[in-house]
Design a protein around this motif. Sequence first.
Motif, mmCIF file in Angstrom:
data_model
loop_
_atom_site.group_PDB
_atom_site.id
_atom_site.type_symbol
_atom_site.label_atom_id
_atom_site.label_comp_id
_atom_site.label_asym_id
_atom_site.label_seq_id
_atom_site.Cartn_x
_atom_site.Cartn_y
_atom_site.Cartn_z
ATOM 1 N N TYR A 49 0.852 -1.185 0.000
ATOM 2 C CA TYR A 49 0.000 0.000 0.000
ATOM 3 C C TYR A 49 0.885 1.231 0.000
ATOM 4 N N SER A 50 0.302 2.347 -0.440
ATOM 5 C CA SER A 50 1.110 3.535 -0.623
ATOM 6 C C SER A 50 0.264 4.799 -0.605
ATOM 7 N N ARG A 51 0.918 5.907 -0.288
ATOM 8 C CA ARG A 51 0.280 7.227 -0.399
ATOM 9 C C ARG A 51 0.285 7.685 -1.852
ATOM 10 N N ASP A 52 1.146 7.084 -2.693
ATOM 11 C CA ASP A 52 1.168 7.358 -4.132
ATOM 12 C C ASP A 52 1.419 6.031 -4.848
ATOM 13 N N VAL A 53 0.324 5.386 -5.213
ATOM 14 C CA VAL A 53 0.405 4.058 -5.820
ATOM 15 C C VAL A 53 1.275 4.090 -7.072
#
Length: 178
Positions: A49-53
């Motif tokens: 998971y990421s803040r900017d995929v």
Amino acid sequence: MTTEIKTSLTDLEYISYIDADGQLPEGLQSQVGVYAIFDSDRVLQFVGYSRDVFLSLKQHLVRQPEKCQWLKVQTISRPSRTILESIKEAWIAENGSIPPGNTTATTQWTEPIDAKLAMTADEQISYQAGDELTQIKLLKSVARRVEATIISNLESRGIRVAIRFNPKLKEKGILDLT
């Protein structure tokens, strides 16, 4: 706080990691979410998971290009580590086994590339015998060679994503995107 996961991994559609123009899915830029990466046989390789995929997918493509063929993504409107982690864990459980990128191969998926591992025996000898400036020059040379191989492999696959590695880290033999 419990969060209902509205979409299971099997309910999400596969998205080609690279589109017909050789680009990553641009609609994922600046999107917060959970993503699952699959190989060419659609076998799950990594869940993250990421803040900017988009940026995370780019990093994974550089680190594990042959294993980044398909993906599934669930974006969320607000960043919440609790929600992202619960979706990630649910997808791994739904898969029935932990993907290799989340167990034995985690560092290959999540850490910068250590170009020092590609040093030849002669380069290792020169590195050991050299002073600090010689070592830096050698590490930069090895990093550039590894970088050229990565770029060549991506281009041979038809990938046209702009790749730029942090030049300062090359002096340490490390390749990480800027």
